[in-house]
Write an enzyme that holds these catalytic residues in place. Sequence first.
Site, mmCIF file in Angstrom:
data_model
loop_
_atom_site.group_PDB
_atom_site.id
_atom_site.type_symbol
_atom_site.label_atom_id
_atom_site.label_comp_id
_atom_site.label_asym_id
_atom_site.label_seq_id
_atom_site.Cartn_x
_atom_site.Cartn_y
_atom_site.Cartn_z
ATOM 1 N N HIS A 123 0.869 -1.169 0.000
ATOM 2 C CA HIS A 123 0.000 0.000 0.000
ATOM 3 C C HIS A 123 0.919 1.236 0.000
ATOM 4 O O HIS A 123 2.009 1.185 0.560
ATOM 5 C CB HIS A 123 -0.844 -0.049 1.279
ATOM 6 C CG HIS A 123 -1.950 0.944 1.352
ATOM 7 N ND1 HIS A 123 -1.736 2.273 1.638
ATOM 8 C CD2 HIS A 123 -3.300 0.802 1.205
ATOM 9 C CE1 HIS A 123 -2.905 2.893 1.661
ATOM 10 N NE2 HIS A 123 -3.871 2.039 1.399
ATOM 11 N N ASP A 167 3.132 -4.358 8.237
ATOM 12 C CA ASP A 167 1.879 -3.632 8.007
ATOM 13 C C ASP A 167 0.753 -4.647 8.181
ATOM 14 O O ASP A 167 0.493 -5.459 7.297
ATOM 15 C CB ASP A 167 1.884 -3.031 6.598
ATOM 16 C CG ASP A 167 0.539 -2.416 6.213
ATOM 17 O OD1 ASP A 167 -0.422 -2.514 7.015
ATOM 18 O OD2 ASP A 167 0.440 -1.853 5.110
ATOM 19 N N GLN A 184 -4.386 -5.330 7.230
ATOM 20 C CA GLN A 184 -5.344 -6.289 6.674
ATOM 21 C C GLN A 184 -5.263 -7.652 7.352
ATOM 22 O O GLN A 184 -5.916 -8.599 6.896
ATOM 23 C CB GLN A 184 -5.115 -6.456 5.163
ATOM 24 C CG GLN A 184 -5.277 -5.184 4.347
ATOM 25 C CD GLN A 184 -6.716 -4.704 4.273
ATOM 26 O OE1 GLN A 184 -7.656 -5.441 4.552
ATOM 27 N NE2 GLN A 184 -6.901 -3.447 3.890
ATOM 28 N N LYS A 193 -10.539 -0.572 10.611
ATOM 29 C CA LYS A 193 -10.769 -1.761 9.781
ATOM 30 C C LYS A 193 -11.171 -2.959 10.632
ATOM 31 O O LYS A 193 -11.380 -4.058 10.115
ATOM 32 C CB LYS A 193 -9.507 -2.094 8.977
ATOM 33 C CG LYS A 193 -9.167 -1.047 7.900
ATOM 34 C CD LYS A 193 -8.031 -1.547 7.027
ATOM 35 C CE LYS A 193 -7.302 -0.448 6.283
ATOM 36 N NZ LYS A 193 -8.069 0.208 5.232
ATOM 37 N N CYS A 244 -4.633 2.447 -3.722
ATOM 38 C CA CYS A 244 -3.379 2.988 -3.155
ATOM 39 C C CYS A 244 -2.213 2.043 -3.396
ATOM 40 O O CYS A 244 -1.334 1.886 -2.544
ATOM 41 C CB CYS A 244 -3.524 3.289 -1.659
ATOM 42 S SG CYS A 244 -4.815 4.458 -1.288
#
Lengths: 415, 148
Positions: A130, A207, A210, A233, A373
Site C-alpha cells: 500500500h 503492516d 489487513q 478496519k 493505493c
Amino acid sequence: MTSLDVATATLDVAAVRADFPLLQRRVNGHPLVYLDSAATSQKPQQVLDAVDNYYRLHNANVHRGVHTIGNEATDIFEGARTRVARFIDAPAEGLVLLRNTTEALNLVASSYARELLSPGDRIVLTEMEHHSNLVPWQLAAERAGLELAFLRVNDDGTLDLSGLDELLAPPTKLVSLSHQSNVLGTVVPLRAVIDAAHERDVLVCVDAAQSVPHMPVSVRDLDCDFLAFSGHKMCAPMGAGVLWARPELLQRMPPFLGGGSMILRVSLEKSTWSTVPHKFEAGTPDVGAAAGLAAACDYFDAIGMDRVHAHEQQLTSHLLSLLEEMDGIDVYGPHDMSARGGAVSFNVTDVHAHDVGTILDRQGVAVRAGHHCCQPLMKRLGVAATARASVYLYNTHEEIDALGDALAEVRRIFR
Amino acid sequence: MQVGFSPVADDLYREIILDHYRHPRHRGRVDPADAVVEADNPLCGDQIDLSVRFDGDQLAEIAFDGTGCSISQAACSMLCDAVSGRSREQALDVAQRFRAMLVEDGSPNDLGDLEALQGVRAYPVRVKCATLPCNALLQALDPGEDAQ
C-alpha cells in the site's frame, strides 16, 4: 480444516448482523450488500455504545490534572492500551496509540529509519505494498541517503521470496512488508521472513492493517520488531491506530511529534522526553476512538478470531468459485485458500472498474474500485484499476450471490 | 442494439456512450502536434493524452490516447468529434458549454452526442470522469487555461 469447520458452524451471522445498525440500510432501493470492509469496516452497537459512554460520562483530557473525571478518562485510555496489547499478544509498554496505520508507519520511517540508520543502509519493501508502506520509506530514504530494494510479486499473486536471502545481506537493516495484501488478499509467510531477517540482524516492520482485523495475530509468535494496524478496519472508530514496537527500540528512537504529553521536563532551550510509549503520543489523543477500539477487542474475543477467520475463508472460497464460473471475469491473486484472505480483486473484461463499481452500487452492492493505493502493483498486474470485493464477519453467502447477480447486470449493459 | 432497460442503463450508460467507448473516434496521436496535453485523474487512474494541430485558426486535427472508464473515454471521443474542424472559438464554446452542462446545470442544447452525458450529473463521483477530457481540451485550446 475440521476444527475451523466446527468453529464456523457456530458463528451466528444473523446475530452478528443484528449488532451492526448500518447493515440494516437500503441503498438505491436494495438491501445494502457491504463488500468493502478492507477499506473500512462497519461498527457494532457495542463499539458505538463505548464511544457514547465515554463522551456522556467520562470525557476529560488525559494525563493532566487530578480531578476525578480526568482520572477516569486516563483509565479508559490506558485501559485501551493494555486491552489492545492483549488482543495482539504483545507487551503493552511497546504499544503506541496513534490515528491509523499510515501514521504508525510514518513514525517508524521517521524516528527509526531516518534518525537511526546511516547513509547507504538498505530497506527492503515489496512490490505489493500500500502507498502507506512505500511513500514514508521513500521520504526517509531521500532525506537520510538510504537505499530501497523490493521483493517482487509472482504471476500467481504470491510474494517471490527467492531473492530474499540476497536482499537480507548487508547493507540491509530493515524489511517492511504487509502481512496480507489489500489488493490480492495474499497472506505472506511472515514467520519465515522474520526468522530469515533476524538471522542477519535485520529488523522487520509488519503492516498488519489487513491481518489483525481478520485472523488471530500474536506479536510474540511472529517475533516482529514493529507492527502497525488501524482500528477502523476492525470495527472500531476511525481515529484509533496502533504501532507496536519493541520497547528497547522505542527507547532508542527520538520523538516523532513534539508537544504536550510527550515531555518530562521543558525549558525554553530544550526538553527531555517522557517514558515509552508516551513520548510518541504528543497532544490530546482520540480517547473516544481508543475506548471504541478496546470495545472492538472485547467484541472479537467474545466471538473468537479463529471463528471470524474461518467464516471469512468460507465466504472467500465461495466468492472465488462464483467469479471463476462467470465468463469474462479476471481474478487477481492466489486461488489457493491457504495463501490468501478475504480481499478479492477482479476485472470484468473490457469494462473499467469504475463502471463496474457504479453499476454494482445501483444494485446496493458496495465494492471498492480503483488502484487501491497500490499503483506499483497495478503496473505489475498490467491494469489501470481493479474492482475489489472484501468480506468480513458480518457477510453472508447470500450477499456473495447478490454480487454475482449484480455482476451479471454489468455484463448485460456492456455486452 | 437495445437501449438499456434498467435504471443504470437508462440514466447513465446510454447506448451512444457505450458505442463511443467500444469504438472511440479520433483515437491516436497527432504528429506533429501544436499542443499535447496529458490529463490524469489520480483518484481513479484515468489518463488521457490529447494532441491537436491547428491550420490557421481551424482545429485541423485532434486525437487522444488513454485508459479509463467508459465515461471518460466516451466523453473524449465525443468531444473530439464535436470540435474537429471547428474554429478555435467554436471549439472553446463547445467545451465550455459541455463543462457547464456537467458542473453548473447548464443547458444541454446543441451539444450533439455529448448531450447523452448529462446523466452523469446524477453521479457526483463520476462527473470528474467526464470533465477530464474537457479540461484537457480547454488546455490544448488555450494553454493559459487553468487545468482544473
